[in-house]
Structures are given as C-alpha cells and as structure tokens.
Design an enzyme around this catalytic site. Structure first.
Site, PDB file in Angstrom:
ATOM      1  N   HIS A 178       0.811  -1.217   0.000  1.00  0.00           N
ATOM      2  CA  HIS A 178       0.000   0.000   0.000  1.00  0.00           C
ATOM      3  C   HIS A 178       0.842   1.263   0.000  1.00  0.00           C
ATOM      4  CE1 HIS A 178      -3.149  -2.916   0.499  1.00  0.00           C
ATOM      5  NE2 HIS A 178      -3.862  -2.026  -0.152  1.00  0.00           N
ATOM      6  N   ARG A 206     -15.639   0.849  -0.170  1.00  0.00           N
ATOM      7  CA  ARG A 206     -15.219  -0.478   0.248  1.00  0.00           C
ATOM      8  C   ARG A 206     -15.150  -0.500   1.766  1.00  0.00           C
ATOM      9  NH1 ARG A 206      -9.536  -2.961  -1.349  1.00  0.00           N
ATOM     10  NH2 ARG A 206      -8.754  -1.539   0.246  1.00  0.00           N
ATOM     11  N   GLU A 259     -11.064 -10.841  -5.427  1.00  0.00           N
ATOM     12  CA  GLU A 259      -9.619 -10.833  -5.197  1.00  0.00           C
ATOM     13  C   GLU A 259      -9.138 -12.166  -4.634  1.00  0.00           C
ATOM     14  OE1 GLU A 259      -8.835  -7.408  -2.731  1.00  0.00           O
ATOM     15  OE2 GLU A 259     -10.435  -7.888  -1.353  1.00  0.00           O
ATOM     16  N   ASN A 297      -4.509  -6.747  -7.351  1.00  0.00           N
ATOM     17  CA  ASN A 297      -3.343  -6.810  -6.453  1.00  0.00           C
ATOM     18  C   ASN A 297      -3.390  -8.077  -5.611  1.00  0.00           C
ATOM     19  OD1 ASN A 297      -3.066  -4.240  -7.416  1.00  0.00           O
ATOM     20  ND2 ASN A 297      -3.872  -3.253  -5.583  1.00  0.00           N
ATOM     21  N   ASP A 298      -4.544  -8.289  -4.994  1.00  0.00           N
ATOM     22  CA  ASP A 298      -4.676  -9.495  -4.175  1.00  0.00           C
ATOM     23  C   ASP A 298      -4.949 -10.722  -5.027  1.00  0.00           C
ATOM     24  OD1 ASP A 298      -4.190  -8.831  -1.469  1.00  0.00           O
ATOM     25  OD2 ASP A 298      -5.991  -7.599  -1.500  1.00  0.00           O
ATOM     26  N   CYS A 329     -10.265  -2.615 -10.265  1.00  0.00           N
ATOM     27  CA  CYS A 329      -9.783  -1.496  -9.456  1.00  0.00           C
ATOM     28  C   CYS A 329      -8.402  -1.744  -8.868  1.00  0.00           C
ATOM     29  CB  CYS A 329     -10.771  -1.148  -8.348  1.00  0.00           C
ATOM     30  SG  CYS A 329     -10.944  -2.464  -7.136  1.00  0.00           S
TER      31      CYS A 329
HETATM   32  C1  PEP Z   1      -6.655  -5.198  -4.796  1.00  0.00           C
HETATM   33  O1  PEP Z   1      -6.411  -6.139  -4.032  1.00  0.00           O
HETATM   34  O2  PEP Z   1      -6.427  -5.230  -6.021  1.00  0.00           O
HETATM   35  C2  PEP Z   1      -7.243  -3.965  -4.256  1.00  0.00           C
HETATM   36  C3  PEP Z   1      -7.654  -3.006  -5.050  1.00  0.00           C
HETATM   37  O3  PEP Z   1      -7.299  -3.838  -2.903  1.00  0.00           O
HETATM   38  P1  PEP Z   1      -6.029  -3.446  -1.993  1.00  0.00           P
HETATM   39  O4  PEP Z   1      -4.892  -3.099  -2.920  1.00  0.00           O
HETATM   40  O5  PEP Z   1      -6.434  -2.287  -1.168  1.00  0.00           O
HETATM   41  O6  PEP Z   1      -5.798  -4.674  -1.230  1.00  0.00           O
HETATM   42 MG    MG Z   2      -7.185  -6.115  -2.039  1.00  0.00          MG
END
Ligand code: PEP
Ligand code: MG
Length: 570
Positions: A187, A329, A428, A451-452, A499
């Site tokens: 993050h 979220r 995710e 991302n996840d 996203c």
């Molecule tokens: C993701 O996992 O792609 C996401 C947008 O959530 P975060 O990056 O906040 O875990």
């Molecule tokens: Mg995520």
C-alpha cells in the site's frame, strides 16, 4: 556509487537523503544506586519537557483540527498525575533506572486499557504507546523525525514504510523515496504512485546512505546513485526534464472522454483513500469513485472514527462527485495495513489471516458503525457498498445479513437511507472468481482487485521483494481467470470493473477492454495515461489481443506481445 533497485513508482528525483526510522527500543530492567536517583528523576523531567515541547510544536503546525486534538490528548497523557507518580515512585522507592520506570508504568496502563471491553477506551492504549515511545526517544536524546511537515525537499530513505507513514507524508517536500522492503502492490507503493512520487526498493539502502547524501533516484531504469559526480548530475537533470515533458504530454488527455476509436465508451473511475482535495482532484474527469479504501480514514486516527465523523467524510466525497457513483469499500484491515487505534494479535501470515471482512465479522461493533455511517450517507448520493476479501458465497450472505440488520435499525429509528443501495464485492480471491456464475446472481456489481488476486492466485506475497519475480501481472493464467469472470458478468448483464493496480497499466487495461470490461478504476495520477490508450484503441483489436494472450505459455510472452502491439498507444 550506483546500486540497482526495483521500481515501485516511476519517476526521477534528485535531492538530499533524509533517513527515517521509527524509534522502538525496550529498555533493560536495571536498578540504580541511591545517590543516582535524583539525577534519574532529573533526566525523566527533562525528557518530559522535551516531549511536551515537540507535541506543542506539532499541534501548532497542524491545520487540521481533528489531528491537532490527538496531540492535545498526548500532552494530557504526559501530564497525567497517576502515571507521573508511578514513574517517580519506581525510581525513588523501587530504585529502577528512569527508562525502565517510564516503560513499565506506561506498559501497565496499556495492558489495563487494552483489556477493556469498550472499544473507545481500548483505543486509548494506542495513544499511551505513542507517548511512551516519544518519552523514551527524548530520554535517549534522539531528535524527532516526522514526515508530515518538512522544511526542505528530500529523498526519504527508510527500511520500510507503513501505509499510514506514506499517507501522512509531506507531498510537496518528499520528492523521492528509497525503501529496503516493499512489493509493487504494497500500500505504500500504491500511495507513492498515486502521489506521483518516484519510489525505488534497494537492498541495504539504510546502510549505504548517510544523512544528507545527495541521491539520484532513477525510478525509470531502476538505479540509485549515492553522491553522483557532476557529469551524472547534469545528465540526470536532462533526463528528469524529458520525463516531465512526457508527463505533460500525457496529461493533455486528462479532460477527454474515454472513447475507443470505434465509439465504445469506457468509464474511468477514481481510487481514493480519503476525502482530501488532493485525492479527489480529478473528480470532474472521471465517472465516479470505483474504490474508496475507507481503512485509510481509520489509519489516520489514534481512535476509531465515530459514526458521525465517517458520515461527514462520506457525505463530503458524495458531494464532491455530484451525483456520480461512489463505491465505498468496507474496512480492509490486515495484511500490510495495521491500525494504531485497534491493536490486533500478530499473525504469522497476515495476508491469509483475519483480514478485512473476516475481521469485521469478529468486530461487529466496528463493522456496524461503518455500515450505519455509510447507509446514512447513502441518503445524500449514489453510494454503493463493496465488501473486500470475499472467499465464499457464505461471506457475502453473512455481510448482506448484517447490512439488513443495520438497515432495520435505521428504519426503526426513522433515519433515512437508500433502501435500494447497491451491494457488491471485490473479486480478489480465486475461489470466488471461479464461482462467478453463482456470485453474479447475488451481487449488484463486482470489482476485480488484481493486487490481491495476483497474490492469492500465484501464491506469492505481494509485500515480499525476494519473490517479486513470481508476482507476474501478465501471467496468462490470471488473464484466463479474469476472462472467465468477465464472461459470466457479461452474460448476466451485471457491472464488472477492475480497481487493482493493473487497471492503471495501459497494456493490461487494453486487455481488460478486450475482455469486455467497460469500467476501470485507478488513482488520479493514471487517468490521463489510460484515457490516452483508450482513445487510440479499437475494441475489435483489443478483443483479438485479449484472446491471443490467453494462449501464451508464460508472462514474458504476454508482456512482449502486448508491448509489440500497443507501444504506440502508451
Ligand atoms: C486489490 O487487491 O487489487 C485492491 C484493489 O485492494 P487493496 O490493494 O487495497 O488490497
Ligand atoms: Mg485487495
């Protein structure tokens, strides 16, 4: 001296180094002789005065009244008579050294407060912890380092940065960042990219860099220069100039409509983490908020934000987006995101542990407070609720039941909200992606968190730099999985967006369009670049490309092919 590094956020910075470490030392439990006691008390009093002074200064510099209140509370703690008496008693009567006396007195109260039922009282433990560290640092004579307000431009150098450190830093003055640890979708990296701050990850950087060393952070080619010579410096001034020109060139696309050459419209939405004007700056050039990472509101406070405080923030985002959808979220804590205001047990695998929705199910008081605030805000605009870390249908049913309960309470209290508020999920976790045919029937929308999804699908920790070569964004299997989800949502005529960070990568974004996804959400810094790609793209070509890449055997094949096909559009 030059060192190679991993690029986490693109750009070039040339400034002096500012080494940042947060102070965390547990003192030894040692005793002192009777004739040393008076001096020990004197040193404690001096540390107390220095700490109070620092807090006064911070408070005076802050424009935000809410944040200023935190520091007032800290001053009150330092002045607290009970703790003060206990520290003096520990030195004078029990003969302990002043550092142990401070540590043990504070730890005692932290333990007591941490065990109290009422979350409001429990949160005070975090404040005590903060004050304890400050006092011990002052006692050790180490000057304070803060990132919110800096006097001159710097390159920040740290072992690791917490998302809350990064979210709070002075964007004007921090021109570049070098860390020793952190993956591309940590993050901190996401925030640095959204602020447009170049970020490099370089092993052992803290050992190699001395305070005030001149640094060149080349986060375009992945090189760090420590004390560069004059010729290199001159070359880099030019390189930085060319990069700025490129950014200016792309920024011309910010205000255009994102429409492909064949007339297909794509919605570009924003990822935000707060209601700060800097984050919502591009509101008018987007179709709404596709991801509001609400946990950052919690990270900025030393106490859990109240329902009213949240309501105020959610309303201000809705009002800034003037009727456009805002996808909120729900709290996604865990993994690399920790809360000062909620001490949680340390887990061995935090990304696979009690994170996000799982944590909210356990702390239903916190979850319900957020849902109440969000539902109340829904009376003021098109607010939608999205749940993170959904791994099964049960997770969604359970979350929906809690929303229904909160709705019922609001009805009973005659508080208005949008009865038809849309409920969606983040996709995710691979298991829910593979149940797209089922989940699509239950939700109003979904958003793919790449991302996840990448981390869980490829079994690779998104934070761990030593395995970053396994974190393959262009893995063909990942695109096959997303293609399946996209097909199911298209069949059901339900809204699907992306996203995660991949939506702001023009190469991957072209694939998503080819898979039929018509909504992409990203930080403001990427809107112009993605619009440029969309406006140069034909959907029939994108479909062809998206189909083709699923047949490649490796991520490298996919990447090379995408670069070959799309380089002129980026
Ligand atoms: C993701 O996992 O792609 C996401 C947008 O959530 P975060 O990056 O906040 O875990
Ligand atoms: Mg995520």
């Amino acid at each position: 001296m030059t060192y190679n590094g991993t690029i986490l956020s693109k750009g070039i910075a040339i400034e002096s180094a500012y080494l940042y470490t947060s102070y965390h030392v547990i003192p030894d439990k040692k005793t002192i002789a009777d004739d040393e006691k008076a001096q020990a008390v004197g040193r404690y009093e001096k540390a107390k005065a220095t700490a109070s002074n620092e807090l006064e200064n911070i408070r005076a510099r802050l424009d935000d009244a809410d944040k200023a209140k935190i520091f007032t509370a800290h001053i009150d703690i330092i002045e607290d008579e009970a703790i003060d008496d206990e520290i003096r008693e520990s030195i004078n009567a029990e003969g302990y050294a002043e550092d142990w006396a401070i540590y043990s007195a504070y730890e005692k109260y932290i333990k007591i407060l941490g065990g109290v039922e009422d979350p409001m009282i429990r949160e005070r433990a975090a404040d005590l912890n903060d004050v304890e560290k400050r006092l011990l640092r002052c006692l050790a004579g180490i000057p304070e380092k803060r990132l919110e307000k800096l006097d001159q431009p710097i390159v920040l150098v740290a072992h690791d940065l917490n998302p809350s450190d990064t979210a709070m830093l002075d964007r004007e003055m921090v021109r570049g960042i070098v860390v020793e640890k952190g993956g591309a979708t940590s993050h901190s990296a996401i925030i640095a990219r959204s602020y447009g701050i170049p970020l490099l990850c370089v092993e052992k950087a803290m050992q190699m860099i001395a305070p005030d060393n001149l640094l060149i952070v080349d986060a375009l080619d992945g090189v760090l220069y420590i004390k560069p010579d004059m010729a290199t410096l001159v070359d880099y001034e030019k390189k930085r100039g060319r990069w700025k020109e490129h950014i200016n060139d792309v920024s011309r696309y910010l205000s255009v409509q994102p429409v492909c050459t064949d007339g297909t419209k794509v919605d570009i939405e924003l990822n935000i983490g707060s209601a700060k004007p800097e984050e919502m700056g591009n509101a008018e050039y987007t179709s709404g908020v596709g991801l509001f990472r609400t946990e950052f509101i919690y990270m900025e406070c030393n106490t859990l934000p109240t329902e009213d405080r949240q309501l105020e923030i959610y309303k201000s985002v809705l009002s800034r987006f003037e009727g456009k959808p805002v996808t909120l979220r729900t709290l996604d804590i865990g993994g690399d995101k920790v809360l000062e205001c909620l001490k949680l047990p340390i887990e061995q695998n935090p990304f696979l542990g009690k994170r996000a929705l799982r944590l909210c199910f356990d702390h239903s008081d916190i979850f319900k407070t957020q849902l109440r605030a969000a539902l109340r805000a829904s009376a003021y605009g098109d607010l939608r609720l999205m749940f993170p870390m959904v791994s099964s249908m049960d997770d969604f049913y359970r979350a929906r039941t809690i929303v229904d309960e909160v709705k019922e309470n609001l009805r009973e209290a005659h508080i208005s909200f949008n009865e038809k508020i849309k409920l969606g999920i983040m996709i995710e976790i691979p298991a829910i992606a593979l149940l797209a045919d089922h989940i699509v029937k239950e939700v109003d929308f979904a958003s793919i968190g790449t991302n996840d999804l990448t981390q869980y699908f490829l079994a690779v920790d998104r934070m761990n730099t030593s395995v970053s070569n396994y974190y393959q964004n262009y893995h063909p299997a990942l695109f096959r999985l997303i293609a399946y989800v996209a097909r199911e949502f298209k069949k059901a005529n339900k809204q699907l967006s992306v996203c995660g960070e991949l939506s702001s990568d023009p190469l991957a974004a072209a694939v998503f369009i080819g898979l039929g996804i018509r909504k992409l959400s990203m930080s403001g810094a990427f809107v112009a670049g993605i619009k440029k790609m969309i406006c140069s793209m034909n959907t029939a070509d994108a479909e062809e490309i998206a189909k083709h890449i699923q047949d490649f055997p490796t991520a490298k094949h996919v990447e090379n092919y995408l670069k070959e096909m799309l380089s002129e559009f980026i």
